[in-house]
Scaffold this active site. Structure first.
Site, mmCIF file in Angstrom:
data_model
loop_
_atom_site.group_PDB
_atom_site.id
_atom_site.type_symbol
_atom_site.label_atom_id
_atom_site.label_comp_id
_atom_site.label_asym_id
_atom_site.label_seq_id
_atom_site.Cartn_x
_atom_site.Cartn_y
_atom_site.Cartn_z
ATOM 1 N N HIS A 1 -127.087 -2.402 -17.297
ATOM 2 C CA HIS A 1 -127.530 -0.861 -17.596
ATOM 3 C C HIS A 1 -126.301 -0.111 -18.065
ATOM 4 C CE1 HIS A 1 -129.378 3.121 -16.427
ATOM 5 N NE2 HIS A 1 -130.193 2.758 -17.430
ATOM 6 N N ASN B 1 -129.680 6.555 -12.286
ATOM 7 C CA ASN B 1 -131.160 7.232 -12.293
ATOM 8 C C ASN B 1 -131.895 7.637 -10.942
ATOM 9 O OD1 ASN B 1 -130.883 7.396 -14.971
ATOM 10 N ND2 ASN B 1 -131.940 5.414 -15.508
ATOM 11 N N GLU C 1 -123.981 -0.604 -15.353
ATOM 12 C CA GLU C 1 -124.212 -0.923 -13.923
ATOM 13 C C GLU C 1 -124.916 -2.520 -14.165
ATOM 14 O OE1 GLU C 1 -126.225 3.100 -11.955
ATOM 15 O OE2 GLU C 1 -127.468 2.042 -13.727
ATOM 16 N N SER D 1 -133.947 1.162 -17.643
ATOM 17 C CA SER D 1 -133.757 2.181 -16.727
ATOM 18 C C SER D 1 -134.226 2.274 -15.278
ATOM 19 C CB SER D 1 -134.048 3.521 -17.534
ATOM 20 O OG SER D 1 -133.630 3.563 -18.919
HETATM 21 N N1 NAD Z 1 -132.603 6.427 -24.117
HETATM 22 C C1 NAD Z 1 -131.584 6.256 -22.954
HETATM 23 O O1 NAD Z 1 -130.960 7.238 -22.592
HETATM 24 C C2 NAD Z 1 -131.694 4.960 -22.080
HETATM 25 C C3 NAD Z 1 -130.404 4.961 -21.380
HETATM 26 C C4 NAD Z 1 -130.247 3.534 -20.686
HETATM 27 C C5 NAD Z 1 -131.261 2.650 -20.648
HETATM 28 N N2 NAD Z 1 -132.411 2.987 -21.491
HETATM 29 C C6 NAD Z 1 -133.329 2.015 -21.550
HETATM 30 O O2 NAD Z 1 -133.216 0.889 -22.797
HETATM 31 C C7 NAD Z 1 -134.429 0.629 -23.547
HETATM 32 C C8 NAD Z 1 -134.635 1.283 -24.675
HETATM 33 O O3 NAD Z 1 -134.745 2.550 -24.577
HETATM 34 P P1 NAD Z 1 -134.315 3.238 -25.849
HETATM 35 O O4 NAD Z 1 -134.165 4.874 -25.628
HETATM 36 O O5 NAD Z 1 -133.303 2.685 -26.915
HETATM 37 O O6 NAD Z 1 -135.582 3.357 -26.757
HETATM 38 P P2 NAD Z 1 -135.929 3.378 -28.085
HETATM 39 O O7 NAD Z 1 -137.558 4.080 -28.340
HETATM 40 O O8 NAD Z 1 -134.890 4.253 -29.130
HETATM 41 O O9 NAD Z 1 -136.050 2.183 -28.708
HETATM 42 C C9 NAD Z 1 -136.812 1.090 -28.366
HETATM 43 C C10 NAD Z 1 -136.917 0.179 -29.454
HETATM 44 O O10 NAD Z 1 -137.482 -1.019 -29.071
HETATM 45 C C11 NAD Z 1 -138.411 -1.416 -30.263
HETATM 46 N N3 NAD Z 1 -139.189 -2.412 -29.691
HETATM 47 C C12 NAD Z 1 -140.358 -2.341 -29.322
HETATM 48 N N4 NAD Z 1 -141.002 -3.696 -29.096
HETATM 49 C C13 NAD Z 1 -140.121 -4.519 -29.552
HETATM 50 C C14 NAD Z 1 -140.110 -5.907 -29.599
HETATM 51 N N5 NAD Z 1 -141.243 -6.593 -29.050
HETATM 52 N N6 NAD Z 1 -138.993 -6.625 -29.965
HETATM 53 C C15 NAD Z 1 -137.893 -5.777 -30.416
HETATM 54 N N7 NAD Z 1 -138.002 -4.511 -30.384
HETATM 55 C C16 NAD Z 1 -139.045 -3.826 -29.944
HETATM 56 C C17 NAD Z 1 -138.747 -0.424 -30.928
HETATM 57 O O11 NAD Z 1 -139.077 -0.610 -32.410
HETATM 58 C C18 NAD Z 1 -137.527 0.689 -30.816
HETATM 59 O O12 NAD Z 1 -136.701 0.788 -31.865
HETATM 60 C C19 NAD Z 1 -135.703 0.938 -22.247
HETATM 61 O O13 NAD Z 1 -135.740 0.085 -21.445
HETATM 62 C C20 NAD Z 1 -134.824 2.238 -21.555
HETATM 63 O O14 NAD Z 1 -135.442 2.630 -20.648
HETATM 64 C C21 NAD Z 1 -132.475 4.048 -22.150
#
Ligand code: NAD
Length: 295
Positions: free
Chosen positions: A141, A191, A153, A120
């Site tokens: 993204h 963002n 994106e 993000s």
């Molecule tokens: N939440 C949102 O609205 C959103 C939107 C766009 C992008 N993002 C980005 O996407 C990414 C994930 O965010 P999220 O909201 O899904 O978080 P989340 O906390 O729901 O999920 C993250 C997952 O990563 C896993 N994880 C951690 N270390 C790991 C590893 N070494 N190997 C494999 N899995 C691993 C965790 O177990 C967890 O299930 C981040 O970079 C975030 O910034 C989030």
């Protein structure tokens, strides 16, 4: 440029599970990697449930659900991503955790494989620099919830090979998404503009401008946004929003990106939003009720 047939997804949380679902639905063999069997099994079961609901509503044929699930599998082993043509990373918003995985996958995956991050707020160049294939690294993204939100994106760094970028752009389109082209700046387009608004809303509550409900209602009815900033923050995940605030404040040194004290306190007390059952709203109640912080 080799055609993309097999997709690897890192992380099966809010975003990774959605990305795995749309990839498998679009016809790609998809493997999703998590840190434990329980986590990837939960994600795959969740996708099955979502698709099942679509079948019940007559929005999806049962055969399509079955063939989608037939193309999808979970794993804890990074080695099982060795044959993938593209790897899409969606693990916690932490550069060192992401780079540790890119360094490992760089040695496991074929030289043609494309690496894409769903970050993000981190910059893609900082991840490309951790690999021996910076020209094959892009940002993809997605937006939450991935199966619903149309936008992707697509981010190129100063090192990205134009053909690799084109392949990633067309891949996003093949998922039924509407891709846009972005430069490699922290927060890309959405963002960059959205995060200050979300942090300002939290500061408005801290300053007693109005209540959480009224600010949410005000922004919904006053702008036509589908949800207010607090409902959105709970949806994104307050832990993720807090990390994004740190990263973007570091990049721009603009205090509008900085996490307000209230957000910090909530995250340290385990209020992560919808995914932990409590954030600005308490989701144990139906409809969810605003949490009274007594401030
Ligand atoms: N939440 C949102 O609205 C959103 C939107 C766009 C992008 N993002 C980005 O996407 C990414 C994930 O965010 P999220 O909201 O899904 O978080 P989340 O906390 O729901 O999920 C993250 C997952 O990563 C896993 N994880 C951690 N270390 C790991 C590893 N070494 N190997 C494999 N899995 C691993 C965790 O177990 C967890 O299930 C981040 O970079 C975030 O910034 C989030």
């Amino acid at each position: 440029m080799p055609e993309i047939k097999r997709v690897g997804v890192l992380g099966a949380g809010l975003m990774g599970s959605g990305i795995a679902q749309v990839s498998a639905q679009a016809g790609y063999d998809t493997v999703v990697r998590e840190v434990s069997d329980a986590l990837h099994e939960r994600a795959v079961a969740g996708i099955g449930k979502q698709l099942g609901k679509a079948v019940d509503k007559g929005k999806l044929a049962a055969e399509d659900r079955d063939s989608t699930l037939g193309r999808l599998r979970g794993t804890t082993s990074l080695e099982e991503l060795a044959e993938c043509d593209i790897i899409i990373e969606a693990v916690v918003e932490d550069l060192e955790i992401k780079n540790e995985m890119w360094r490992t996958l760089d040695g496991i995956c074929g030289p043609e494989a494309i690496f894409a991050s769903n970050t993000s707020s981190l910059t893609i160049a900082d991840m490309a620099a951790a690999t021996r294939r910076p020209e094959r690294m892009v940002g993809l993204h997605f937006f939450n919830p991935v199966p619903v939100m149309k936008l992707v994106e697509v981010v190129k760094t100063i090192a990205t090979d134009p053909e690799v970028f084109e392949t990633a752009f067309e891949f996003a389109r093949s998922l039924g998404k509407e891709p846009i082209v972005c430069k490699d700046n922290s927060g890309f387009v959405v963002n960059l503009l959205l995060v200050p608004y979300m942090m300002d809303a939290i500061r408005a509550v801290e300053q007693g401008v109005a209540s959480v409900e009224d600010i949410d209602k005000g922004m919904r009815l006053g702008t036509g946004y589908p949800m207010g900033p607090f409902t959105l923050s709970d949806f994104v995940g307050l832990d993720t929003l807090d990390k994004i605030g740190d990263i973007m404040y570091n990049e721009y040194k603009d205090k509008r990106y900085a996490s307000p004290p209230l957000l910090r306190r909530m995250v340290s007390l385990g209020y992560q939003g919808r995914k932990s059952g409590k954030g600005f709203y308490d989701y144990a109640q139906d409809p969810p009720r605003v949490v009274d912080f007594g401030i």
